[in-house]
Scaffold this motif. Structure first.
Motif, short mmCIF file in Angstrom:
data_model
loop_
_atom_site.label_atom_id
_atom_site.label_comp_id
_atom_site.label_asym_id
_atom_site.label_seq_id
_atom_site.Cartn_x
_atom_site.Cartn_y
_atom_site.Cartn_z
N ALA A 124 -53.52 -10.80 63.32
CA ALA A 124 -54.50 -11.12 62.27
C ALA A 124 -53.86 -11.09 60.89
CB ALA A 124 -55.67 -10.16 62.33
N GLY A 125 -52.57 -10.84 60.81
CA GLY A 125 -51.90 -10.81 59.52
C GLY A 125 -52.34 -9.65 58.66
N GLY A 126 -52.76 -8.54 59.26
CA GLY A 126 -53.19 -7.38 58.50
C GLY A 126 -54.67 -7.37 58.15
N ASN A 127 -55.40 -8.41 58.48
CA ASN A 127 -56.83 -8.48 58.18
C ASN A 127 -57.59 -7.61 59.17
OD1 ASN A 127 -59.61 -9.30 58.03
ND2 ASN A 127 -58.92 -11.17 56.98
N ARG A 128 -58.12 -6.48 58.71
CA ARG A 128 -58.74 -5.51 59.61
C ARG A 128 -60.06 -6.01 60.18
NH1 ARG A 128 -57.51 0.03 56.12
NH2 ARG A 128 -55.23 -0.17 56.21
N THR A 129 -60.79 -6.78 59.42
CA THR A 129 -62.06 -7.33 59.93
C THR A 129 -61.80 -8.26 61.10
OG1 THR A 129 -63.06 -7.19 57.74
CG2 THR A 129 -64.12 -8.65 59.33
N ALA A 130 -60.79 -9.16 60.93
CA ALA A 130 -60.46 -10.08 62.02
C ALA A 130 -59.91 -9.33 63.21
CB ALA A 130 -59.45 -11.12 61.52
N ALA A 131 -59.11 -8.27 62.96
CA ALA A 131 -58.57 -7.48 64.06
C ALA A 131 -59.67 -6.76 64.82
CB ALA A 131 -57.55 -6.48 63.52
N ALA A 132 -60.67 -6.23 64.09
CA ALA A 132 -61.79 -5.54 64.75
C ALA A 132 -62.57 -6.51 65.62
CB ALA A 132 -62.70 -4.90 63.70
N ASP A 133 -62.79 -7.75 65.14
CA ASP A 133 -63.50 -8.75 65.94
C ASP A 133 -62.73 -9.07 67.22
OD1 ASP A 133 -65.49 -8.84 64.07
OD2 ASP A 133 -64.69 -10.64 63.04
N ALA A 134 -61.38 -9.20 67.09
CA ALA A 134 -60.58 -9.52 68.27
C ALA A 134 -60.59 -8.38 69.29
CB ALA A 134 -59.15 -9.82 67.84
N LEU A 135 -60.74 -7.13 68.81
CA LEU A 135 -60.75 -5.98 69.71
C LEU A 135 -62.15 -5.67 70.24
CD1 LEU A 135 -58.40 -3.66 67.63
CD2 LEU A 135 -57.87 -4.67 69.84
#
Length: 449
Positions: free
Chosen positions: A410-421
């Motif tokens: 996600a390139g460090g984007n925590r919101t996008a990383a949370a959605d992916a997880l």
């Protein structure tokens, strides 16, 4: 009875104590005019301007020491000619005066002029020869025909033009006689004998190389130091009688191999490169194929225990090698991890080896590589800790690795990383705190997403 040969000096001047000419004589070979105009004049008035200091020095040395050193001056004669004269001056005794005796250097000057002219002519001839050599080199390199220069003694290749390297894969140092098909070697020896006797031969069909490809071969004898050489020209031959033309031309193998993204090398039985494509040249950091032809593979494959010697030994034993990992060191010192797959062949000619060299350092990194390493570390503790603790630690390692992978993707984007997880952002923050992955200095990149 011994004869004493007396020779008259070219110029004889009788001077007074101050250097004024009182009498003068000159040899008939030097000047026909009288020197009456010199009598009563100072010696310095009869020489060129730069020579005045030398005349005064000779007069002073003769007065003080009795004799002067030999010095060269330009003497001006009444007729207007100027002749280089080498003088020495001696004292006649007491106050009787001085005498200057001179030898003409005109012959030496003419000889020097001729020498300079000869040197200039030689230099012009040298540059003309260089120009001819340059033109010959340009024609040699630009020729669409394969052209080889071969030593007349041992028949080893001295030079090969780009067409010969491209079409035949030959490089300096190779034995051309070994490239001739066995069935044509008697005819080849007869062809060489005719070239030595008559200077050149007509075109003769010969089969060259491992594939026994038909070529029209012409040989010419050329003089060169320290021994003569053979100029061999090869042109593609027409299909042999009775075989006819092929129904369809296959794709050019040369072009396909040259365009491979992986390095491709053909080597002989001794491991010396006979051909290399563009990808291999980039890998070893060489600009042209000529720079690698004839070089041993060991020049680049240098990983201890996995070098070219091991590779060649494996090929000799098994006939092929698959995914042989080693390191290639380029000309500029750059190292690249590679995998080599190779095969050896002896069909139709001398042994040859084909190698496919793949740069595995350019492969994308495995996202789970760190996870596998961490789990391996945990498994080393198996039997030394309770099973629930081992399971809990393993689960934590997997979860941490999965979070790290999602953040990188996600390139460090925590919101996008949370959605992916499949987590809320607050849950992700909590896990980051738990695993020590939270950095207060990091700015949330939600806006960038």
């Amino acid at each position: 009875m011994n004869r004493v040969v007396v020779t008259q000096p070219d110029v004889t001047l009788v001077l007074d104590w101050d250097g004024v000419i009182r009498d003068a004589s000159v040899s008939a070979a030097l000047a026909k005019d009288g020197l009456d105009g010199w009598v009563g004049r100072h010696w310095t008035d009869t020489v060129g301007e730069p020579a005045g200091d030398q005349v005064r020095r000779m007069v002073e040395d003769a007065r003080s020491r009795g004799v002067s050193a030999f010095l060269q001056v330009t003497q001006r004669f009444p007729s207007g000619i100027e002749v280089p004269i080498e003088y020495t001056t001696v004292r006649l005794g007491a106050q009787a005066g001085l005498m200057a005796v001179g030898k003409s250097l005109q012959a030496v000057q003419e000889l020097q002029s001729r020498l300079v002219a000869a040197q200039q002519a030689r230099e012009q001839d040298y540059w003309k020869l260089r120009e001819i050599e340059m033109r010959s080199r340009l024609l040699f390199d630009a020729s669409s025909e394969a052209v080889l220069i071969v030593a007349a003694g041992d028949l080893r290749v001295i030079e090969a033009n780009p067409a010969a390297i491209r079409e035949l894969g030959m490089a300096p140092g190779w034995d051309f006689a070994q490239e001739v098909a066995p069935r044509d070697r008697n005819a080849f020896r007869e062809l060489l004998a005719r070239a030595r006797e008559h200077g050149r031969t007509p075109g003769v069909l010969m089969h060259i190389g491992a594939a026994a490809t038909p070529w029209l071969l012409r040989v010419s004898m050329m003089a060169r130091e320290p021994e003569p050489v053979l100029l061999i020209q090869l042109a593609p031959a027409m299909p042999e009688p009775g075989r006819g033309l092929p129904r369809a031309l296959p794709p050019r193998t040369d072009e396909l191999l040259e365009g491979l993204p992986d390095g491709f090398v053909v080597a002989d039985a001794e491991g010396r490169v006979r051909r290399a494509n563009r990808a291999f040249l980039e890998l070893v950091q060489c600009a042209t194929q000529t720079a690698v032809l004839g070089e041993p593979l060991a020049r680049w494959l240098a990983t201890p225990g996995r070098d070219a010697a091991v590779l060649m030994r494996t090929l000799n034993e098994h006939g092929e090698v698959r995914l042989f990992k080693t390191t290639v060191t380029g000309l500029l010192g750059t190292e690249s991890e590679v995998e080599i797959s190779a095969t050896a062949s002896t069909a139709g000619g001398p042994p040859a080896i084909g190698l496919l060299v793949r740069d595995i350092g350019r492969r994308p990194q495995d996202d789970l590589g760190d996870l596998h390493a961490a789990i391996s570390q945990v498994l080393r503790d198996m039997g030394r800790m309770p099973l629930p603790v081992l399971v809990r630690n393993t689960a934590a390692l997997v979860e941490r690795a999965r979070i790290d992978q999602a953040l990188r993707r996600a390139g460090g984007n925590r919101t996008a990383a949370a959605d992916a997880l499949g987590l809320s952002r607050q849950s992700l923050y909590a896990k980051l705190e738990r695993y020590g992955m939270h950095d207060p200095r990091d700015s949330d990149m939600d806006a960038a997403g």
